[in-house]
Design an enzyme around this catalytic site. Structure first.
Site, mmCIF file in Angstrom:
data_model
loop_
_atom_site.group_PDB
_atom_site.id
_atom_site.type_symbol
_atom_site.label_atom_id
_atom_site.label_comp_id
_atom_site.label_asym_id
_atom_site.label_seq_id
_atom_site.Cartn_x
_atom_site.Cartn_y
_atom_site.Cartn_z
ATOM 1 N N GLU A 136 36.223 27.602 30.172
ATOM 2 C CA GLU A 136 36.715 28.485 29.043
ATOM 3 C C GLU A 136 37.955 29.314 29.464
ATOM 4 O OE1 GLU A 136 32.239 29.422 26.537
ATOM 5 O OE2 GLU A 136 32.553 30.274 28.910
ATOM 6 N N CYS A 173 28.412 34.036 43.450
ATOM 7 C CA CYS A 173 27.995 35.525 43.656
ATOM 8 C C CYS A 173 27.214 35.883 42.679
ATOM 9 C CB CYS A 173 29.232 35.966 43.343
ATOM 10 S SG CYS A 173 30.793 35.772 44.266
ATOM 11 N N CYS A 212 27.431 37.203 38.955
ATOM 12 C CA CYS A 212 28.385 35.733 38.077
ATOM 13 C C CYS A 212 27.703 35.063 37.944
ATOM 14 C CB CYS A 212 29.899 35.645 38.913
ATOM 15 S SG CYS A 212 30.543 34.845 37.889
ATOM 16 N N GLY A 256 35.627 29.434 38.524
ATOM 17 C CA GLY A 256 35.856 28.529 39.331
ATOM 18 C C GLY A 256 36.331 29.589 40.533
ATOM 19 N N SER A 310 43.148 35.720 41.359
ATOM 20 C CA SER A 310 42.388 36.285 42.274
ATOM 21 C C SER A 310 41.033 35.830 43.063
ATOM 22 C CB SER A 310 41.552 37.073 40.692
ATOM 23 O OG SER A 310 40.176 38.373 41.774
ATOM 24 N N SER A 361 38.992 39.841 45.167
ATOM 25 C CA SER A 361 37.920 41.089 44.226
ATOM 26 C C SER A 361 36.493 41.573 45.418
ATOM 27 C CB SER A 361 36.318 40.001 43.745
ATOM 28 O OG SER A 361 37.225 39.401 42.115
ATOM 29 N N LEU A 362 36.478 42.434 46.439
ATOM 30 C CA LEU A 362 35.912 42.536 46.777
ATOM 31 C C LEU A 362 34.570 43.627 46.853
ATOM 32 C CD1 LEU A 362 37.037 43.487 49.576
ATOM 33 C CD2 LEU A 362 37.698 45.999 48.944
ATOM 34 N N ASN A 363 33.985 44.679 45.798
ATOM 35 C CA ASN A 363 32.501 44.420 45.375
ATOM 36 C C ASN A 363 31.883 45.124 46.182
ATOM 37 O OD1 ASN A 363 33.667 43.366 43.132
ATOM 38 N ND2 ASN A 363 32.811 41.180 43.710
ATOM 39 N N ASN A 409 28.999 43.987 33.744
ATOM 40 C CA ASN A 409 28.780 43.052 32.363
ATOM 41 C C ASN A 409 28.215 43.280 33.026
ATOM 42 O OD1 ASN A 409 31.267 43.989 30.853
ATOM 43 N ND2 ASN A 409 32.333 42.547 32.430
HETATM 44 N N1 SAH Z 1 36.441 33.393 42.219
HETATM 45 C C1 SAH Z 1 37.572 33.954 41.972
HETATM 46 C C2 SAH Z 1 37.740 34.409 39.901
HETATM 47 C C3 SAH Z 1 37.139 34.770 39.239
HETATM 48 S S1 SAH Z 1 37.084 36.497 38.563
HETATM 49 C C4 SAH Z 1 37.143 36.065 42.392
HETATM 50 O O1 SAH Z 1 36.077 35.640 42.434
HETATM 51 O O2 SAH Z 1 37.692 36.945 42.235
HETATM 52 C C5 SAH Z 1 35.887 36.871 38.528
HETATM 53 C C6 SAH Z 1 36.145 38.571 38.349
HETATM 54 O O3 SAH Z 1 35.203 38.824 37.652
HETATM 55 C C7 SAH Z 1 35.560 38.330 39.422
HETATM 56 O O4 SAH Z 1 36.322 40.173 39.942
HETATM 57 C C8 SAH Z 1 34.473 39.140 39.621
HETATM 58 O O5 SAH Z 1 34.288 40.121 41.270
HETATM 59 C C9 SAH Z 1 34.885 39.744 38.066
HETATM 60 N N2 SAH Z 1 33.346 39.658 37.432
HETATM 61 C C10 SAH Z 1 32.399 38.017 38.202
HETATM 62 N N3 SAH Z 1 30.576 38.855 37.989
HETATM 63 C C11 SAH Z 1 31.018 39.843 36.758
HETATM 64 C C12 SAH Z 1 30.376 40.771 36.617
HETATM 65 N N4 SAH Z 1 28.606 40.357 35.397
HETATM 66 N N5 SAH Z 1 31.200 42.065 35.564
HETATM 67 C C13 SAH Z 1 31.616 42.642 36.190
HETATM 68 N N6 SAH Z 1 32.374 41.762 36.997
HETATM 69 C C14 SAH Z 1 32.030 40.268 37.464
#
Ligand code: SAH
Length: 341
Positions: free
Chosen positions: A91, A115, A118, A160, A192, A214-216, A290
């Site tokens: 997508e 993760c 996700c 990905g 990213s 993507s730190l989180n 989300n």
């Molecule tokens: N694999 C790469 C590219 C994907 S980016 C990465 O990890 O950066 C996807 C972005 O969406 C990332 O910043 C991730 O932290 C965020 N993301 C993934 N799942 C999410 C969710 N359920 N709610 C909000 N953001 C989310």
């Protein structure tokens, strides 16, 4: 195997044309058809003679993705579902901003990173996309628009982990920013990553596009739990690669931080985050989680989100709350699954 011409760099294209017995400038003409006119067949290349086109058809191919479905959200975000030649799907998301569009593209079918928050992770990795499949997402979406030049920004934030498909992604980036390619400004292209440290370092050397991480989480225990890749490349290593990342034209590194209720949304998390990023030219995007099917977490209350932001602002960070768009059509961050619902 026939060469897919969108995968070639401009120099390779000229060499290839020569090998086919064509003048090098024919290589440049072909690139114009591919990247300026967004042509998807050799028959459209009318400044080439019929016999040249026949040679091309015999020796080369222009693969293109099949659009299976497009869905537009209430906020005008559009999600494109593409079918690949082998039947897998990916997508891309076209996101309207005030005066331009951003396109969010995929780098792999599925993802191996696991993760927990996700949806793409749930299906595991199917395969890497070729550089043509990566670039084609942009070409197809542009072709569907009346004013394709309105797309000024590209983010590798779809399905990905782009740095796990390094060579193909870098090759695609080359043609995305080349002036005889899609001609995007490298300042408007952002990759990213979940934090593949050696590849972050390589990316700093090989390209000048922007880095987002993507730190989180701000401690290893929480990050290990949310993002298994942290067990391989813990925070200390990740942040030191970020400190070393060359920034002159890129100005800042973006750090994405999904806010998850009771997991990483407390005052102590914000304070630790500020400490962790001290000295880095950082822009922090706070993304309230989300909620998606199959993901067990919840988003924090608005109060909690605002006080988390406040702490970062007080420490002089740029911290923006980003409600991601397209939730009603499952086009938001972390919701891409490559499946029609
Ligand atoms: N694999 C790469 C590219 C994907 S980016 C990465 O990890 O950066 C996807 C972005 O969406 C990332 O910043 C991730 O932290 C965020 N993301 C993934 N799942 C999410 C969710 N359920 N709610 C909000 N953001 C989310």
């Amino acid at each position: 195997m026939k060469a897919d011409l969108k995968c070639l760099t401009s120099t390779e294209m000229e060499i290839w044309a020569k090998e086919m017995g064509l003048d090098p400038y024919r290589g440049r003409q072909i690139r114009q058809w591919l990247f300026k006119r967004l042509t998807v067949s050799f028959d459209e290349m009318t400044n080439l003679s019929r016999s040249h086109r026949e040679i091309l058809k015999e020796r080369a191919r222009i693969d293109h993705l099949e659009v299976v479905k497009t869905q537009t959200s209430e906020d005008r975000t559009t999600k494109f579902l593409f079918k690949l030649a082998d039947g897998l799907s990916i997508e891309s998301v076209l996101i309207p901003e005030q005066d331009h569009f951003t396109i969010c593209i995929s780098s792999q079918a599925g993802c191996a990173m696991g993760c927990r928050f996700c949806l793409t992770a749930k299906q595991g990795l199917k395969r890497n996309l070729s550089s043509a499949e990566i670039i084609d997402q942009v070409i197809h979406v542009k072709r569907s628009m009346q004013n394709p030049e309105k797309i000024t920004n590209i983010v590798f934030m779809g399905m990905g982990e782009p740095l796990a498909n390094y060579d193909n992604v870098i090759r695609a980036v080359h043609n995305i920013v080349a002036d005889n390619g899609l001609n995007f400004s490298h300042r408007k292209v952002t990759l990213s990553t979940c934090g593949l440290v050696p590849k972050i370092r390589a990316m700093g050397r090989d390209t000048s596009i922007n880095l987002a991480v993507s730190l989180n989480a701000s401690d290893n225990e929480t990050r290990d739990f949310l993002m298994p890749i942290n067990q391989k490349y813990p925070l200390h290593d990740l942040l030191s690669a970020c400190r070393d990342f060359p920034l002159p034209h890129r100005k800042m590194i973006t750090f994405e931080y999904i806010l998850i209720r009771d997991v990483n949304d407390q005052e102590k998390d914000a304070l630790r985050l500020a400490k962790l990023l001290a000295g880095i030219r950082a822009k922090i995007n706070l993304i309230p989680l989300n909620q998606t099917a199959g993901v067990e977490f919840a988003e924090p209350s608005m109060d909690r989100i605002l006080s988390f932001q406040e702490i970062l602002l007080n420490k002089n960070f740029t911290a923006i709350i980003r409600k991601s768009k397209g939730q009603d059509i499952s086009a938001a961050c972390g919701q891409l699954s490559g499946q029609t619902l």
